[in-house]
Design a protein around this motif. Structure first.
Motif, PDB file in Angstrom:
ATOM      1  N   LEU A  33      -6.499   3.269   2.135  1.00  0.00           N
ATOM      2  CA  LEU A  33      -7.554   3.993   1.426  1.00  0.00           C
ATOM      3  C   LEU A  33      -8.572   3.044   0.805  1.00  0.00           C
ATOM      4  O   LEU A  33      -9.113   3.305  -0.272  1.00  0.00           O
ATOM      5  CB  LEU A  33      -6.940   4.908   0.352  1.00  0.00           C
ATOM      6  CG  LEU A  33      -5.892   5.917   0.831  1.00  0.00           C
ATOM      7  CD1 LEU A  33      -5.406   6.774  -0.327  1.00  0.00           C
ATOM      8  CD2 LEU A  33      -6.442   6.786   1.949  1.00  0.00           C
ATOM      9  N   GLN A  35      -8.183   0.324  -0.658  1.00  0.00           N
ATOM     10  CA  GLN A  35      -7.756  -0.277  -1.921  1.00  0.00           C
ATOM     11  C   GLN A  35      -7.372  -1.732  -1.705  1.00  0.00           C
ATOM     12  O   GLN A  35      -6.899  -2.120  -0.627  1.00  0.00           O
ATOM     13  CB  GLN A  35      -6.557   0.487  -2.484  1.00  0.00           C
ATOM     14  CG  GLN A  35      -6.792   1.976  -2.680  1.00  0.00           C
ATOM     15  CD  GLN A  35      -7.850   2.267  -3.721  1.00  0.00           C
ATOM     16  OE1 GLN A  35      -7.699   1.930  -4.894  1.00  0.00           O
ATOM     17  NE2 GLN A  35      -8.945   2.885  -3.290  1.00  0.00           N
ATOM     18  N   GLU A 180      -5.828   7.824  -9.510  1.00  0.00           N
ATOM     19  CA  GLU A 180      -5.539   6.923  -8.397  1.00  0.00           C
ATOM     20  C   GLU A 180      -5.426   7.703  -7.095  1.00  0.00           C
ATOM     21  O   GLU A 180      -4.807   8.769  -7.036  1.00  0.00           O
ATOM     22  CB  GLU A 180      -4.239   6.152  -8.664  1.00  0.00           C
ATOM     23  CG  GLU A 180      -4.328   5.198  -9.834  1.00  0.00           C
ATOM     24  CD  GLU A 180      -3.103   4.306  -9.935  1.00  0.00           C
ATOM     25  OE1 GLU A 180      -2.379   4.172  -8.931  1.00  0.00           O
ATOM     26  OE2 GLU A 180      -2.866   3.739 -11.017  1.00  0.00           O
ATOM     27  N   LYS A 181      -6.006   7.157  -6.029  1.00  0.00           N
ATOM     28  CA  LYS A 181      -5.924   7.792  -4.719  1.00  0.00           C
ATOM     29  C   LYS A 181      -4.495   7.705  -4.178  1.00  0.00           C
ATOM     30  O   LYS A 181      -3.841   6.682  -4.310  1.00  0.00           O
ATOM     31  CB  LYS A 181      -6.880   7.103  -3.735  1.00  0.00           C
ATOM     32  CG  LYS A 181      -8.354   7.244  -4.079  1.00  0.00           C
ATOM     33  CD  LYS A 181      -9.210   6.534  -3.033  1.00  0.00           C
ATOM     34  CE  LYS A 181     -10.684   6.651  -3.352  1.00  0.00           C
ATOM     35  NZ  LYS A 181     -11.515   5.960  -2.325  1.00  0.00           N
TER      36      LYS A 181
END
Length: 745
Positions: A33, A35, A180-181
């Motif tokens: 994602l 990150q 947070e994803k």
């Protein structure tokens, strides 16, 4: 919900600076994602250890603290990560009650989503401190059975899994911040391939092996002859009713007898067989039984080049095998089953053919199988007079009343004894008893159905619908996540449909048909066939016939217990201290009796599965037990957490828990025990209580009521997951051998 005291996001300059981050041989990457994550790199010169990262972390100076790490579920690695706090190692490297930070995975752990691991920090390292020094180190893979350094510890040759964040908190459960994803589950789809072409390749492989063995110039080993004897009765194989099978079998058994004359210990342990002392020459007894009609006329003849008849020779071997295995039985369930099936039962089956007058009564040898499959108490080895020694006492059972193995608590991979249970049932089948021993059949079904609570719905490596076996909370498991598995996990010795076709239990047949419907059967078989070993080839022999039996059976619609559309449930096995919770779209596995081999350790293991993320946690649990008055001092085993600690690592680290005094629970009268020994009772409590997230779990492992159990305030008007009823109370009574699970919305 966890009270977070600190957070470190790798790749975030601000938090890295605040936490005084230092690293060596690492790399910052963009991962799941988009990150940021840090990966620890392998050394430039081949070595077992790689990069490191260190930082400070705020902790609570008074309360117990936990450290949680964030990983991306698509990453696959065999490398390992472990924690060093305040200069001491947290947890053992292999099968400790506190696990390593990451032991690697054989497949994507949780496709397209993050997963988290929670590790308890010893109070001795945090008490009175507001900050501690933490280091994460990396190692290459290990092979747990390796007896030398080179075989046990492998070099690190690739980067580790990416680490996204570190959190410190005081409550055992960790819930990610909503900001947070987390990702989403892959879209539901069935696997497209492979298909039946796998069976064509399987048959070619098996027939090639048969052809080679029939042409072999040297006498065959027991396992090779066993394979041919089974193939002799398999219609599609080249060995089917092939007289050459009988010839090579006689030649091989004759050779075994000659070796036995030179070394009588062969009856107990044949080095040409894997796990030799579990089988002895019992496989020979099975071969004789399978080929009994074809071999019977040859028993009056002499053994090749000797002046003794085959009847006398084979009888001597098989009697010796049976007696030696009666006197050397094994405690662990899978080993007990193999020892008793081959070393005792099949040795006697062979004697029934060769020398019926020397064979024990069928009911007498059958009781050994009854003990191994949990139908009767396991009474240990026999003495010289044939009486049971009862070294585990009068009331030790190999399986729980609900059908799980006890090694010592719940076991995933190693607990999958369905291949051996199916073999035991098949061994008792005959023309007069076509379905096998009635008691063993019922027990086999119970064992297989109990295992189905440990299959959870998820996806396979490529994101296709699948069921996986639960291994995270397994005592002897270190390969995560579990295999794709429905009714039965395929093994070296058995296929996915073995127990279903052995019993033809409607539910097991339905679960096997589900595997076909989701097209996972051929994929699992294809994966199994990547192992080119002979043992796997032999195990593949019955698979085509088992497949036809399941495929041609009338369609059944039973859904597996933890299917997402199934009702909520609680399955608990108090003897193993394990509980399974299916609550709408959440699944929680908890092993409340967790790797407490030698004493009470007050630790539980949790695997929490949600649609968007996945938690693995080792957490504190409240326990009540009958104290023996003795204590166990935790040894400085930084490698293996059992036996003698295994090989010593050259880094000189000290285990953070070393020297801690743990209480020992009372050992039953009559059981041989010495402090420090691995024992099924030393670390087992009578009562467990765990509060994890929205769940309150109370388990009574005793034979008495436990009254006045206080319910935490937020659960005093909560739902009983098992029946959906609301419990409005400040306290509750728990019946013997029962479990209560409350859910607070």
């Amino acid at each position: 919900m966890a009270q977070v005291t600190d957070k470190l996001y790798f790749g975030d300059n601000n938090t890295e600076k605040v936490h005084q981050l230092k690293s060596q041989n690492t790399k910052l990457v963009e991962g799941g994602l988009q990150q940021s994550a840090i990966v620890l790199l392998p050394p430039q010169t081949p070595s077992w250890t790689g990069g490191t990262v260190s930082f400070t972390l705020k902790v609570d100076k008074d309360k117990p603290n936990y450290l949680t790490s964030k990983f991306w579920g698509n990453d696959i690695t065999q490398n390992r990560l472990y924690l060093v706090c305040e200069g001491k190692q947290i947890g053992s490297r292999h099968l400790g009650d506190v696990d390593m930070l990451d032991v690697g995975s054989d497949a994507p752990f949780y496709n397209d989503r993050f997963f988290y691991t929670t590790t308890p920090l010893p109070l001795s390292l945090t008490k009175g401190k507001s900050q501690i020094q933490v280091e994460i180190r990396s190692n290459g893979p290990i092979w747990g059975y390796g007896q030398t350094w080179d075989k046990y510890q492998k070099d690190m040759v690739e980067p580790t899994r990416g680490i996204y964040a570190i959190y410190a908190h005081t409550n055992p459960d960790f819930v990610p911040d909503k900001k947070e994803k987390q990702g989403t589950a892959p879209a539901s789809k069935n696997r497209k391939s492979p298909n039946e072409e796998v069976l064509t390749l399987l048959k070619e492989r098996v027939n090639k092996e048969i052809s080679g063995l029939l042409k072999a110039s040297k006498p065959l080993s027991q396992v090779q002859m066993q394979f041919l004897a089974k193939a002799y009765h398999t219609q599609w194989s080249l060995a089917y009713h092939n007289p050459e099978v009988v010839k090579v079998s006689l030649k091989g058994i004759d050779e075994l007898y000659k070796k036995y004359l030179q070394n009588p210990k062969l009856a107990y342990s044949d080095p040409a067989t894997w796990n030799a002392d579990w089988f002895g020459l019992g496989i020979c007894g099975q071969i004789i039984y399978l080929l009994r009609n074809e071999l019977v006329s040859s028993f009056k003849e002499n053994v090749s080049a000797l002046t003794i008849s085959r009847k006398e020779a084979y009888t001597a071997m098989l009697v010796d095998c049976r007696v030696s295995h009666q006197q050397n039985r094994r405690l662990y369930t899978n080993q007990s089953m193999i020892n008793d099936l081959y070393g005792i039962y099949y040795a006697n089956k062979g004697l029934q053919v060769v020398a019926p007058e020397k064979a024990s009564d069928e009911n007498k040898v059958l009781h050994y199988l009854y003990e191994s499959v949990g139908l009767e108490p396991w009474l240990s080895s026999d003495d010289q007079q044939g009486k049971p020694t009862k070294t585990a006492g009068n009331d030790y059972w190999q399986l729980t009343a609900k059908g799980l193995t006890k090694e010592l608590g719940y076991v995933g991979n190693y607990g999958e004894v369905l291949d051996w249970v199916a073999e035991i049932l098949e061994a008792t089948k005959s023309d007069l008893v076509p379905n096998g021993d009635a008691k063993i059949k019922i027990q086999a079904e119970k064992i297989a159905l109990a295992r189905t609570y440990f299959r959870y719905p998820t996806v396979d490596n490529e994101g296709n619908q699948a069921m996986r076996m639960e291994t995270i909370v397994g005592w002897r498991d270190s390969h995560y996540p579990g295999d794709v598995c429905y009714a039965q996990r395929p093994s070296w010795d058995g296929g996915p449909f073995q127990i279903a076709t052995a019993t033809m239990n409607p539910k097991l047949v339905a679960y096997s048909q589900k595997m076909l419907m989701e097209n996972q059967f051929f994929a699992v078989l294809d994966e199994q066939m990547k192992n080119q070993g002979f043992r796997v080839t032999a195990g593949l022999l019955p698979v085509p016939e088992q497949y036809e039996k399941i495929k041609d059976h009338q369609p059944l619609s039973d859904e597996m217990p933890l299917g997402w559309k199934q009702p909520n449930l609680v399955f608990s096995d108090e003897e193993d201290g394990v509980v399974v919770i299916k609550n709408n779209q959440e699944i929680l596995y908890a092993s409340l009796y967790w790797r407490a081999r030698s004493a009470i350790n007050n630790l539980a293991r949790v695997h929490y599965i949600t649609p968007n993320y996945n938690n693995i946690a080792t957490v504190a649990v409240d326990e009540k037990f009958e104290d023996s008055g003795n204590t166990y001092s935790v040894p400085n085993y930084t490698n293996m957490a059992f036996g003698n600690g295994g090989l010593n690592y050259p880094d000189g680290l000290v285990l953070a828990h070393a020297g801690e005094k743990q209480p020992i629970a009372k050992i039953p009268t009559g059981m041989k025990y010495k402090i420090g020994d691995e024992n099924p009772y030393a670390g087992r409590a009578n009562f467990y209580q765990l509060e994890y997230g929205s769940y309150f779990i109370v388990m009574n492992n005793s034979n008495n009521n436990i009254d006045h159990v206080a319910i935490p305030k937020r659960f005093q008007k909560a739902e009983n997951v098992a029946n959906g009823q609301v419990v409005s109370s400040k306290e509750v009574s728990i019946k013997p051998m029962s479990t209560l699970v409350l859910f607070a919305k």
